[in-house]
Design a protein around this motif. Structure first.
Motif, PDB file in Angstrom:
ATOM      1  N   PRO A  39       7.255  11.164  -2.616  1.00 23.48           N
ATOM      2  CA  PRO A  39       5.891  11.688  -2.532  1.00 23.48           C
ATOM      3  C   PRO A  39       5.096  10.993  -1.424  1.00 23.48           C
ATOM      4  O   PRO A  39       5.204   9.781  -1.250  1.00 23.48           O
ATOM      5  N   GLN A  40       4.344  11.789  -0.668  1.00 28.81           N
ATOM      6  CA  GLN A  40       3.557  11.268   0.449  1.00 28.81           C
ATOM      7  C   GLN A  40       2.072  11.434   0.144  1.00 28.81           C
ATOM      8  O   GLN A  40       1.677  12.420  -0.485  1.00 28.81           O
ATOM      9  N   LYS A  41       1.295  10.524   0.669  1.00 30.22           N
ATOM     10  CA  LYS A  41      -0.151  10.548   0.418  1.00 30.22           C
ATOM     11  C   LYS A  41      -0.768  11.915   0.735  1.00 30.22           C
ATOM     12  O   LYS A  41      -1.564  12.444  -0.024  1.00 30.22           O
ATOM     13  N   GLY A  42      -0.369  12.505   1.868  1.00 25.67           N
ATOM     14  CA  GLY A  42      -0.957  13.776   2.315  1.00 25.67           C
ATOM     15  C   GLY A  42      -0.615  14.969   1.432  1.00 25.67           C
ATOM     16  O   GLY A  42      -1.101  16.068   1.652  1.00 25.67           O
ATOM     17  N   MET A  43       0.233  14.757   0.428  1.00 24.61           N
ATOM     18  CA  MET A  43       0.611  15.885  -0.430  1.00 24.61           C
ATOM     19  C   MET A  43      -0.460  16.187  -1.481  1.00 24.61           C
ATOM     20  O   MET A  43      -0.386  17.219  -2.149  1.00 24.61           O
ATOM     21  N   LEU A  44      -1.418  15.292  -1.645  1.00 30.61           N
ATOM     22  CA  LEU A  44      -2.553  15.579  -2.533  1.00 30.61           C
ATOM     23  C   LEU A  44      -3.799  15.726  -1.678  1.00 30.61           C
ATOM     24  O   LEU A  44      -3.902  15.130  -0.604  1.00 30.61           O
ATOM     25  N   PHE A  84      -6.308  12.486  -4.608  1.00 28.12           N
ATOM     26  CA  PHE A  84      -5.627  11.202  -4.410  1.00 28.12           C
ATOM     27  C   PHE A  84      -6.550  10.066  -4.843  1.00 28.12           C
ATOM     28  O   PHE A  84      -6.156   9.171  -5.596  1.00 28.12           O
ATOM     29  N   ALA A  85      -7.800  10.131  -4.384  1.00 26.67           N
ATOM     30  CA  ALA A  85      -8.755   9.057  -4.691  1.00 26.67           C
ATOM     31  C   ALA A  85      -8.976   8.946  -6.206  1.00 26.67           C
ATOM     32  O   ALA A  85      -9.073   7.843  -6.754  1.00 26.67           O
ATOM     33  N   HIS A  86      -9.016  10.086  -6.864  1.00 20.50           N
ATOM     34  CA  HIS A  86      -9.219  10.109  -8.311  1.00 20.50           C
ATOM     35  C   HIS A  86      -8.058   9.419  -9.038  1.00 20.50           C
ATOM     36  O   HIS A  86      -8.260   8.550  -9.897  1.00 20.50           O
ATOM     37  N   MET A  87      -6.835   9.780  -8.691  1.00 21.83           N
ATOM     38  CA  MET A  87      -5.661   9.158  -9.321  1.00 21.83           C
ATOM     39  C   MET A  87      -5.596   7.670  -8.984  1.00 21.83           C
ATOM     40  O   MET A  87      -5.258   6.839  -9.823  1.00 21.83           O
ATOM     41  N   GLU A  88      -5.936   7.356  -7.748  1.00 22.67           N
ATOM     42  CA  GLU A  88      -5.910   5.948  -7.318  1.00 22.67           C
ATOM     43  C   GLU A  88      -6.862   5.103  -8.183  1.00 22.67           C
ATOM     44  O   GLU A  88      -6.496   4.046  -8.673  1.00 22.67           O
ATOM     45  N   ARG A  89      -8.077   5.639  -8.377  1.00 20.95           N
ATOM     46  CA  ARG A  89      -9.065   4.917  -9.187  1.00 20.95           C
ATOM     47  C   ARG A  89      -8.555   4.699 -10.605  1.00 20.95           C
ATOM     48  O   ARG A  89      -8.652   3.610 -11.166  1.00 20.95           O
ATOM     49  N   GLU A 137       0.825  -1.202   0.000  1.00 18.04           N
ATOM     50  CA  GLU A 137       0.000   0.000   0.000  1.00 18.04           C
ATOM     51  C   GLU A 137       0.870   1.268   0.000  1.00 18.04           C
ATOM     52  O   GLU A 137       0.562   2.248  -0.678  1.00 18.04           O
ATOM     53  N   GLU A 138       1.969   1.216   0.729  1.00 14.97           N
ATOM     54  CA  GLU A 138       2.834   2.402   0.786  1.00 14.97           C
ATOM     55  C   GLU A 138       3.586   2.611  -0.517  1.00 14.97           C
ATOM     56  O   GLU A 138       3.809   3.740  -0.951  1.00 14.97           O
ATOM     57  N   GLN A 139       3.963   1.524  -1.144  1.00 14.25           N
ATOM     58  CA  GLN A 139       4.610   1.651  -2.456  1.00 14.25           C
ATOM     59  C   GLN A 139       3.612   2.255  -3.448  1.00 14.25           C
ATOM     60  O   GLN A 139       3.959   3.106  -4.261  1.00 14.25           O
ATOM     61  N   PHE A 140       2.372   1.809  -3.340  1.00 15.10           N
ATOM     62  CA  PHE A 140       1.349   2.300  -4.251  1.00 15.10           C
ATOM     63  C   PHE A 140       1.077   3.789  -4.022  1.00 15.10           C
ATOM     64  O   PHE A 140       0.900   4.555  -4.981  1.00 15.10           O
ATOM     65  N   ASN A 141       1.054   4.222  -2.758  1.00 14.59           N
ATOM     66  CA  ASN A 141       0.839   5.645  -2.470  1.00 14.59           C
ATOM     67  C   ASN A 141       1.899   6.521  -3.143  1.00 14.59           C
ATOM     68  O   ASN A 141       1.599   7.591  -3.668  1.00 14.59           O
ATOM     69  N   ILE A 142       3.146   6.052  -3.114  1.00 10.81           N
ATOM     70  CA  ILE A 142       4.225   6.805  -3.768  1.00 10.81           C
ATOM     71  C   ILE A 142       3.922   6.915  -5.262  1.00 10.81           C
ATOM     72  O   ILE A 142       4.053   7.977  -5.866  1.00 10.81           O
ATOM     73  N   GLU A 143       3.468   5.806  -5.826  1.00  6.58           N
ATOM     74  CA  GLU A 143       3.166   5.792  -7.255  1.00  6.58           C
ATOM     75  C   GLU A 143       2.037   6.778  -7.590  1.00  6.58           C
ATOM     76  O   GLU A 143       2.129   7.545  -8.556  1.00  6.58           O
ATOM     77  N   VAL A 144       0.994   6.774  -6.768  1.00  7.44           N
ATOM     78  CA  VAL A 144      -0.160   7.647  -7.037  1.00  7.44           C
ATOM     79  C   VAL A 144       0.271   9.119  -7.016  1.00  7.44           C
ATOM     80  O   VAL A 144       0.041   9.868  -7.967  1.00  7.44           O
ATOM     81  N   VAL A 145       0.928   9.527  -5.947  1.00  5.43           N
ATOM     82  CA  VAL A 145       1.305  10.938  -5.812  1.00  5.43           C
ATOM     83  C   VAL A 145       2.410  11.293  -6.812  1.00  5.43           C
ATOM     84  O   VAL A 145       2.435  12.392  -7.366  1.00  5.43           O
ATOM     85  N   GLY A 146       3.302  10.323  -7.063  1.00  3.56           N
ATOM     86  CA  GLY A 146       4.396  10.550  -8.012  1.00  3.56           C
ATOM     87  C   GLY A 146       3.912  10.778  -9.438  1.00  3.56           C
ATOM     88  O   GLY A 146       4.665  11.290 -10.278  1.00  3.56           O
TER      89      GLY A 146
END
Ligand SMILES: *Cc1c(COP(=O)(O)O)cnc(C)c1O
Ligand code: SF4
Length: 434
Positions: free
Chosen positions: A64-69, A74-79, A23-32
């Motif tokens: 990149p950290q989750k809280g930066m978006l 964040f939810a939009h990019m994640e989807r 999940e943490e690797q994925f968060n980096i990917e989303v914000v990145g």
């Protein structure tokens, strides 16, 4: 040391990252996908404390950290990523989010580009009388990217590097016509990603032009934090230092404006040796950083950093307020709090380290410093002054804004004591219309 880059497409190969929960690797990917992301083997192996990476300022500075978006972004990019959207769609949606993050603060693109004989010099900015900024085209990236970067649009493909220019001849002609300019500041990106051979061409041409007004050649760089091996083991490390020496021997001063955000960046053997080698050329190193929530928003961090800098022969120069761009909600520190942190840190260092000025906002009218707060006849106010102004005459004149505990930036402030405008506003409108 061989330089290895990691970014969005290969960061999961970093051994320390592969050990993190998925999940943490994925968060980096989303914000990145939205904010710039690039790191390297020095940052990973020598700067980041992986045993406490969640709180580690070096990790937060680079990854990149989750809280930066904003949560909805964040939810939009994640989807999009989870649904396997194609690259073009992801890029388009990422750009929409970026547009909301005030990509061009303080009118950098519109207002500061000077003209030479009627032609705009797009690789130069001239905002304050004595100093021009020069963006050499080969210096428009960095050895790693700061998550708080204020020049992030150029690293995310939003800007087509409108700044970048390699026509040093035009810059020289401009300097000839503007005898008020004493300083040229090479900036980027990071001009120290340039090969020494290319930097040498710029410097040699500037020196050979024999401009009597030009006194200080400055280099704005984060390379000491992100890749000190630039001055130790890179193929052209010695050659780069020889260019520094050339400037000093010509009788001009070479000021290396180093970006350090935390004292941790001063602790490796590599950075300390790089500092020694740069200072041995006769260059001066001055330091600056924004104040950043989650990285350095504590007085002890600043006082320790300034003391350690002085010990290493560096000169503390600026504390900035984080600009109103990018992940400002994550990094932003209210002006009132920033001043308190500055004051607490400042009173803990001797006069030798009190060369630092701040906290200062680089905003449209100029560099505005918060001197402190005061209360006059029952009204609480900020006391401010210009350190630099579009009109030099504004500098050093204290002025007042209504106290506002939450204000993060100049544009959040209102004049105090019943005034409708700040003293400089009419003058500023006139200047910006020109
Ligand atoms: C900060 C800055 C400078 C340099 O200002 P100094 O106070 O001399 O260090 C020059 N141009 C711009 C646009 C700046 O923001
Ligand atoms: S070093 Fe400067 S330009 Fe480069 S990523 Fe950091 S803040 Fe941005």
């Amino acid at each position: 040391m061989k330089y290895q880059i990691f970014s969005l497409h290969n960061f999961r190969n970093i051994p320390q990252i592969a050990l993190l929960p998925e999940e943490e690797q994925f968060n980096i990917e989303v914000v990145g996908h939205v904010l710039p992301f690039k790191t390297n083997n020095y940052v990973i192996n020598e700067l980041i404390d992986w045993s406490d990476y969640h709180n580690d300022p070096m990790f937060i500075l680079n990854f990149p950290q989750k809280g930066m978006l904003q949560p909805e972004d964040f939810a939009h990019m994640e989807r999009l990523i989870k649904s396997g959207a194609d690259k073009i769609t992801i890029k388009k949606e990422a750009n929409k989010i970026r547009q909301k993050l005030n990509p061009h603060p303080a009118g950098q693109l519109e207002y500061n580009v000077p003209e030479l004989n009627g032609v705009r010099l797009t690789g130069v900015q001239h905002k304050y009388k004595e100093t021009i900024l020069f963006f050499p085209s080969q210096g428009q990236t960095c050895h790693a990217y700061c998550t708080f970067c204020f020049r992030w649009p150029q690293f995310t493909g939003m800007d087509e590097l409108k700044f970048a220019m390699n026509q040093i001849e035009y810059v020289i002609e401009y300097l000839r016509q503007h005898s008020e300019v004493t300083d040229i500041l090479f900036t980027g990106g990071d001009p120290m990603v340039m090969k020494a051979k290319i930097f040498d061409v710029y410097i040699t041409k500037l020196l050979e032009a024999d401009l009597p007004n030009l006194q200080n050649i400055r280099i704005g760089s984060k390379s000491l934090s992100f890749w000190p091996y630039r001055y130790l083991t890179d193929d052209d490390a010695d050659e780069m230092l020889a260019v520094f020496r050339k400037v000093v021997n010509s009788g001009k001063s070479l000021a290396f404006m180093a970006h350090f955000n935390h004292y941790r960046e001063l602790h490796t053997e590599a950075v300390q040796e790089a500092i020694r080698r740069i200072r041995a050329t006769g260059a001066q190193i001055r330091t600056q950083s924004p104040i950043l929530r989650n990285i350095n928003a504590e007085p002890e961090i600043w006082s320790t950093m300034w003391k350690e800098q002085v010990k290493l022969g560096l000169i503390p120069y600026y504390m900035f307020i984080a600009r109103d761009t990018g992940a400002q909600e994550y990094f932003g520190v209210p002006l009132a709090e920033a001043w308190e942190i500055f004051q607490k840190a400042y009173i803990n260092v001797s006069g030798i380290a009190r060369t630092v000025r701040g906290p200062s906002m680089s905003c449209t009218p100029g560099k505005v410093r918060i001197i402190g707060t005061t209360e006059i006849r029952g009204e609480k106010a900020f006391v401010l002054e210009f350190i630099q102004g579009r009109n030099n005459d504004w500098v050093c004149r204290p002025f007042f804004a209504k106290y506002d505990e939450e204000a993060l930036w100049m544009t959040d402030l209102q004049p105090a004591f019943g005034n409708e405008n700040f003293f400089f506003e009419e003058d500023l409108s006139g200047i910006l219309l020109k």
